[in-house]
Design a protein around this motif. Structure first.
Motif, short mmCIF file in Angstrom:
data_model
loop_
_atom_site.label_atom_id
_atom_site.label_comp_id
_atom_site.label_asym_id
_atom_site.label_seq_id
_atom_site.Cartn_x
_atom_site.Cartn_y
_atom_site.Cartn_z
N ASP A 71 -2.41 16.47 -4.11
CA ASP A 71 -1.50 15.74 -5.00
C ASP A 71 -0.15 15.47 -4.32
O ASP A 71 0.40 14.38 -4.42
CB ASP A 71 -1.27 16.51 -6.30
CG ASP A 71 -2.50 16.53 -7.19
OD1 ASP A 71 -3.41 15.69 -6.99
OD2 ASP A 71 -2.57 17.40 -8.08
N ALA A 72 0.37 16.47 -3.60
CA ALA A 72 1.65 16.30 -2.91
C ALA A 72 1.54 15.24 -1.82
O ALA A 72 2.45 14.42 -1.65
CB ALA A 72 2.12 17.63 -2.32
N GLN A 73 0.43 15.24 -1.10
CA GLN A 73 0.22 14.23 -0.06
C GLN A 73 0.08 12.85 -0.66
O GLN A 73 0.61 11.87 -0.14
CB GLN A 73 -1.02 14.58 0.78
CG GLN A 73 -0.83 15.80 1.64
CD GLN A 73 -2.15 16.35 2.17
OE1 GLN A 73 -3.21 16.17 1.58
NE2 GLN A 73 -2.06 17.03 3.32
N ARG A 74 -0.62 12.75 -1.79
CA ARG A 74 -0.79 11.46 -2.46
C ARG A 74 0.57 10.90 -2.89
O ARG A 74 0.86 9.72 -2.71
CB ARG A 74 -1.72 11.61 -3.67
CG ARG A 74 -2.09 10.28 -4.29
CD ARG A 74 -3.18 10.28 -5.35
NE ARG A 74 -3.55 11.37 -6.18
CZ ARG A 74 -4.18 12.52 -5.89
NH1 ARG A 74 -4.47 12.81 -4.72
NH2 ARG A 74 -4.49 13.42 -6.76
N ASP A 75 1.43 11.78 -3.39
CA ASP A 75 2.78 11.34 -3.78
C ASP A 75 3.58 10.88 -2.56
O ASP A 75 4.29 9.87 -2.62
CB ASP A 75 3.53 12.47 -4.49
CG ASP A 75 2.96 12.77 -5.88
OD1 ASP A 75 2.22 11.93 -6.42
OD2 ASP A 75 3.25 13.87 -6.39
N ALA A 76 3.46 11.61 -1.45
CA ALA A 76 4.16 11.23 -0.22
C ALA A 76 3.65 9.88 0.29
O ALA A 76 4.44 9.04 0.75
CB ALA A 76 3.98 12.31 0.84
N ILE A 77 2.35 9.66 0.21
CA ILE A 77 1.77 8.38 0.64
C ILE A 77 2.30 7.25 -0.22
O ILE A 77 2.69 6.19 0.28
CB ILE A 77 0.23 8.43 0.59
CG1 ILE A 77 -0.31 9.40 1.64
CG2 ILE A 77 -0.37 7.04 0.78
CD1 ILE A 77 -1.77 9.76 1.46
N ARG A 78 2.34 7.46 -1.53
CA ARG A 78 2.86 6.42 -2.43
C ARG A 78 4.30 6.06 -2.07
O ARG A 78 4.68 4.90 -2.03
CB ARG A 78 2.78 6.89 -3.88
CG ARG A 78 1.41 6.82 -4.46
CD ARG A 78 1.46 7.03 -5.98
NE ARG A 78 0.12 7.04 -6.50
CZ ARG A 78 -0.54 8.15 -6.84
NH1 ARG A 78 0.03 9.33 -6.73
NH2 ARG A 78 -1.76 8.09 -7.31
N ARG A 79 5.13 7.08 -1.83
CA ARG A 79 6.53 6.82 -1.47
C ARG A 79 6.61 6.07 -0.14
O ARG A 79 7.39 5.13 -0.01
CB ARG A 79 7.30 8.14 -1.39
CG ARG A 79 7.63 8.75 -2.74
CD ARG A 79 8.63 9.91 -2.62
NE ARG A 79 8.18 10.97 -1.75
CZ ARG A 79 7.39 11.99 -2.12
NH1 ARG A 79 6.97 12.06 -3.37
NH2 ARG A 79 7.04 12.92 -1.26
N ALA A 80 5.83 6.48 0.82
CA ALA A 80 5.85 5.83 2.14
C ALA A 80 5.39 4.38 2.04
O ALA A 80 5.99 3.49 2.65
CB ALA A 80 4.99 6.59 3.13
N LEU A 81 4.35 4.13 1.29
CA LEU A 81 3.85 2.76 1.15
C LEU A 81 4.83 1.88 0.36
O LEU A 81 4.89 0.68 0.58
CB LEU A 81 2.46 2.74 0.52
CG LEU A 81 1.35 3.32 1.40
CD1 LEU A 81 0.03 3.33 0.66
CD2 LEU A 81 1.23 2.58 2.72
N ALA A 82 5.61 2.50 -0.49
CA ALA A 82 6.63 1.74 -1.23
C ALA A 82 7.74 1.27 -0.30
O ALA A 82 8.44 0.31 -0.59
CB ALA A 82 7.21 2.58 -2.36
#
Length: 184
Positions: free
Chosen positions: A51-62
């Motif tokens: 879940d933490a990695q998924r959140d980090a990916i979302r932020r990075a892709l934003a």
């Protein structure tokens, strides 16, 4: 980015989301602090995304570039007769370089595009980078700086002593770019 594109087990959805933003695996890995091979394993479904990695990916892709604005800046930089290059202000990833700037390098401009240039930074450039938060660079209190550089002794992307101007350009989507121009 919706959950349909980024499942907990990883799949081609992550690859599509990343590629649609023009982001390489290595750049995404750098943004979220994992190895490029981890991104590859997520995309193949070989490794579970927490879940933490998924959140980090979302932020990075934003933070992915605003393509029309980056394209316009890229054209201006590449057509400049000055020694100038454009980087992502956060990651130092090279977006564009003028022919005059690329002529200083021993690697092709196309090879450098997408790579973080911070690895080539000289001690004075690193020190100036460390001072940016204190100066309010990212909050917009300072939009440009002139810094003195020293040699980095790198063979591929050498830096000579001199002066450069850093100019912070904020795109409409909130992403920031830095224009680096040799003075004199």
């Amino acid at each position: 980015m919706g959950d349909a594109l980024l499942s907990s087990t990883g799949d081609a959805g992550l690859r599509r989301a990343r590629q649609s933003r023009g982001m390489k695996q290595g750049h995404l890995a750098e943004l979220i602090g994992v190895a490029q091979t981890t991104i590859s394993r997520w995309e193949k479904g070989e490794l579970r995304i927490t879940d933490a990695q998924r959140d980090a990916i979302r932020r990075a892709l934003a933070l992915a570039p605003d393509e029309p604005q980056d394209a316009a800046l890229k054209r201006l930089v590449e057509s400049s007769e000055s020694k100038v290059h454009l980087i992502c202000d956060r990651t130092h990833r090279l977006i564009a370089a003028s022919k005059a700037r690329a002529a200083e390098w021993r690697i092709a401009r196309e090879t450098a595009i997408g790579r973080s240039l911070f690895a080539f930074a000289s001690p004075r450039i690193r020190a100036a980078e460390q001072s940016l938060d204190v100066l309010g660079w990212r909050e917009g209190r300072v939009s440009h700086l002139v810094i003195e550089t020293d040699a980095n002794l790198d063979r591929d992307i050498p830096i000579e002593p001199g002066l450069v101007r850093w100019e912070r350009i904020e795109l409409a989507n909130g992403a920031a770019r830095r224009l680096v121009t040799t003075i004199g």
